[in-house]
Design a protein around this motif. Structure first.
Motif, short mmCIF file in Angstrom:
data_model
loop_
_atom_site.label_atom_id
_atom_site.label_comp_id
_atom_site.label_asym_id
_atom_site.label_seq_id
_atom_site.Cartn_x
_atom_site.Cartn_y
_atom_site.Cartn_z
N ARG A 1 0.85 -1.19 0.00
CA ARG A 1 0.00 0.00 0.00
C ARG A 1 0.89 1.25 0.00
NH1 ARG A 1 -5.29 -0.62 1.38
NH2 ARG A 1 -5.37 1.48 2.23
N PRO A 2 0.44 2.32 -0.64
CA PRO A 2 1.23 3.56 -0.63
C PRO A 2 1.44 4.04 0.80
CG PRO A 2 -0.55 3.68 -2.24
CD PRO A 2 -0.79 2.45 -1.42
N ALA A 3 2.58 4.66 1.04
CA ALA A 3 2.87 5.19 2.38
C ALA A 3 1.91 6.32 2.72
CB ALA A 3 4.31 5.69 2.42
N LYS A 4 1.69 6.49 4.03
CA LYS A 4 0.87 7.61 4.49
C LYS A 4 1.77 8.77 4.88
CE LYS A 4 -3.68 6.16 6.08
NZ LYS A 4 -4.64 6.27 7.21
N LEU A 5 1.40 9.96 4.46
CA LEU A 5 2.11 11.17 4.84
C LEU A 5 1.15 12.14 5.49
CD1 LEU A 5 4.31 11.94 1.68
CD2 LEU A 5 5.07 10.95 3.84
N ARG A 6 1.71 13.06 6.28
CA ARG A 6 0.88 14.14 6.81
C ARG A 6 0.91 15.30 5.83
NH1 ARG A 6 -1.67 15.48 11.21
NH2 ARG A 6 -0.83 13.71 12.38
N PHE A 7 -0.23 15.57 5.25
CA PHE A 7 -0.38 16.69 4.32
C PHE A 7 -0.86 17.91 5.11
CE2 PHE A 7 -0.54 13.03 1.60
CZ PHE A 7 0.02 13.45 0.40
N ASN A 8 -0.08 18.98 5.03
CA ASN A 8 -0.44 20.23 5.70
C ASN A 8 -0.80 21.22 4.60
OD1 ASN A 8 -0.81 21.97 7.87
ND2 ASN A 8 1.27 22.75 7.74
N CYS A 9 -2.10 21.50 4.44
CA CYS A 9 -2.59 22.18 3.24
C CYS A 9 -3.16 23.57 3.54
CB CYS A 9 -3.65 21.34 2.57
SG CYS A 9 -3.04 19.71 2.06
N ASP B 1 -4.89 27.90 10.35
CA ASP B 1 -5.14 28.46 9.03
C ASP B 1 -5.13 27.34 8.00
OD1 ASP B 1 -5.40 31.17 9.70
OD2 ASP B 1 -3.24 31.47 9.69
N SER B 2 -4.30 26.35 8.23
CA SER B 2 -4.22 25.19 7.35
C SER B 2 -5.06 24.05 7.91
CB SER B 2 -2.77 24.74 7.22
OG SER B 2 -2.30 24.25 8.46
N VAL B 3 -5.18 22.99 7.12
CA VAL B 3 -5.78 21.76 7.61
C VAL B 3 -4.76 20.66 7.37
CG1 VAL B 3 -6.99 21.38 5.41
CG2 VAL B 3 -7.73 20.16 7.48
N ALA B 4 -4.42 19.90 8.41
CA ALA B 4 -3.42 18.85 8.33
C ALA B 4 -4.07 17.51 8.59
CB ALA B 4 -2.29 19.11 9.34
#
Length: 572
Positions: free
Chosen positions: A4-12, A192-195
């Motif tokens: 499975r693809p790795a999980k990353l924390r996306f801070n958008c 301000d972002s959503v992570a």
């Protein structure tokens, strides 16, 4: 079975509308023609259409502590900090998000981002029963900052933070995803972002962000988090902020020798009334560790510096007078302050003057608030509803014969003069429950069961204490046998004629507020004093008590001063 693809924390972060290109959201130095330009990465065919990415692949420098200690420990000469930054611009519907990794967020131009997007989404979709963390700052003179964490998701009420009147800065917890699939993103962290954490499939990330955009524009906010949406950040470079900065500079510097420039007065939004201006250290500054604050112009080694220890607006004005020179709107940014502890070490960052102030201005329709260096407007529909709610609190100037307040009289002197027939003076009378500290029952007890609490208005902090005191004392009189007995004994010893009236207490809690000029009560109170008043009035009503207001006119104390005006109840 395929991995499975790795999980990353996306801070958008959501970019604001109107940019010609996402590259404009990078700070100038990181753009392709900047002095420390980030590299535009090539994009494979597996990436979604329209995606672009910029990276600083390697940045090395020796830490300050290593350089300083090399004379003692030569091997530290080889110590290097390595950092990298990556920003991926993701097209989502008709908008663009910046997903940041490493130090990527430091490469963004903050004025080109949509403030509060993460919080606005969380206020609609975070599960009120699954919160892990709340961080907020009180928007009044106290500027109290608090952060509460729970290891497992919990009901918002367990955090015991009344979010109305708070500048909510962070929410973390599980989503309520009923009716829509955001994908397997787990808990979110909203500022301000959503992570969030997600498998490294950018198509799925774009899909999740698209659902978030839809939720912010179409879904109602949770009742418990409605106040998050009520504060709307203003754009730093807007005409509105320019006028508000000029008004702030006028109000702050007009008390400083040499004063404010004529240009600033002309630019000021002088149609607005200012409700309070206070000196307020930024987040993370513990005032009990501050020995002094250093104020200086600019940031050069030869800049003139002035120290001050009176951490008030007046103390600041004295320091600015000593600093000298002319003051204008630009001074709010150019003059910088830093707190210093008892050891002479920094107790804060060096920040612009504007970051050390809280200010509120407005009119009957609009309110503008400065906190932590940023301007916010309070949504008109929220202001309207707040005023409507407060209009239900009775003004009882026609029920209680309180006198005008001489401007030179202290609160105790006023209470003594007011305590004539029909009143019992309880100001400074020591009343205690069986196992508690002294709690003042009220300043004046009046026939018909009025517990009258008196305060001269000179800031939102004093009113917060007033509103709380009125509620707490009423609860003790009603529910604590020892306190009630002490209260009744005190009334009997002061005025036996009021003993029967006291037996019926608590019945009515009256907040009597002294104001100057033509200030109206409650209309001209600061927004968050109004929020507090509404909250405590509601608590009193739930306790089957009547919450009321009284407007005391403060008059000049000279013998030839103005005659007391007949109270115009229609204006309150």
């Amino acid at each position: 079975m395929a991995d499975r693809p790795a999980k990353l924390r996306f801070n958008c972060y959501l970019l604001r509308e109107g940019l010609d290109s996402p590259v404009e959201a990078l700070r100038a130095q990181y753009r392709p023609d900047g002095r420390t330009a980030m590299v535009k990465l090539s994009v494979s065919t597996s990436a979604p259409s329209g995606v672009s990415a910029f990276a600083s692949l390697r940045s090395e420098k020796s830490p300050t502590w290593a350089t300083a200690l090399v004379p003692f420990f030569p091997q530290l000469e080889s110590v290097i900090n390595t950092s990298s930054r990556l920003v991926i611009f993701l097209p989502v519907k008709n908008r663009t998000f910046a997903a940041c990794f490493g130090y990527g967020s430091s490469a963004l131009e903050w004025t080109d981002l949509e403030p509060n997007f993460g919080l606005r989404f969380a206020a609609r979709r975070i599960d009120p029963n699954g919160l892990n963390e709340i961080r907020s700052r009180r928007i009044d003179a106290s500027s109290r900052t608090q952060s509460v964490q729970l290891p497992a998701g919990s009901d918002i009420r367990n955090f015991d933070i009344p979010l109305e009147g708070e500048f909510v800065r962070k929410l973390a917890g599980e989503l309520d995803s009923e009716g829509v699939s955001f994908g397997d993103i787990g808990a979110i962290v909203a500022t301000d972002s959503v992570a969030f954490k997600m498998e490294t499939d950018l198509t799925q990330v774009i899909s999740a962000l698209g659902h978030m955009l839809d939720e912010v524009s179409t879904r109602q906010v949770h009742d418990e988090l409605a106040f998050v949406d009520a504060l709307v950040p203003l754009r730093t470079k807007s005409t509105e902020v320019t006028k508000l900065d000029a008004l702030l500079a006028t109000r702050l510097f007009e008390g400083v020798r040499n004063g404010v420039t004529a240009r600033v007065r002309e630019d000021a939004a002088d149609s607005l009334t200012d409700y309070f201006l206070e000196f307020s250290p930024p987040d993370g500054v513990s005032t009990n560790k501050v020995n002094k604050v250093v104020v200086r112009r600019g940031n050069t080694a030869d800049s003139k510096r002035v120290d001050f220890t009176d951490l008030t607006i007046e103390g600041l004005r004295v320091a600015l007078t000593e600093l000298g020179g002319r003051f204008g709107k630009g001074s709010l940014k150019d003059i910088r302050l830093i707190a210093v502890d008892d050891n002479g070490e920094p107790a804060s960052q060096m920040l612009p003057l504007k970051n050390w102030l809280v200010f509120e201005a407005g009119d009957t329709k609009r309110r503008f608030i400065l906190t932590l260096g940023g301007w916010f407007s309070l949504q008109e529909n929220y202001t309207d509803q707040l005023n409507k709610d407060l209009a239900t609190i009775e003004v009882v100037n026609n029920e209680i014969p309180l006198p005008d307040w001489l401007s030179t009289d202290k609160e105790g002197e006023y209470n003594e003069k007011a305590a004539v027939d029909g009143f019992a003076l309880l100001d400074k009378v020591d009343l205690r429950p069986e196992d508690g500290d002294e709690v003042e029952a009220c300043d004046l007890f009046y026939k018909d069961g009025h517990l009258v609490h008196v305060k001269r208005y000179n800031g939102s902090q004093t009113l917060s204490h007033l509103f709380s005191q009125g509620f707490v004392s009423a609860q003790l009189i009603a529910g604590d046998a020892t306190y009630r007995a002490n209260f009744l004994n005190a009334i009997a010893s002061i005025s036996a004629n009021l003993s029967t009236e006291a037996e019926a207490a608590p019945r009515t809690v009256t907040y009597a507020i002294g104001v100057t000029g033509d200030k109206k009560i409650p209309d001209d109170l600061p927004s968050f004093s109004k929020v507090n008043l509404r909250d405590f009035a509601k608590r009193l009503r739930l306790s089957k008590l009547r919450a009321t207001l009284y407007r005391i006119q403060i008059i000049e104390s000279s013998e030839d001063g103005p005659e007391p005006q007949e109270e115009d109840i229609s204006q309150h």
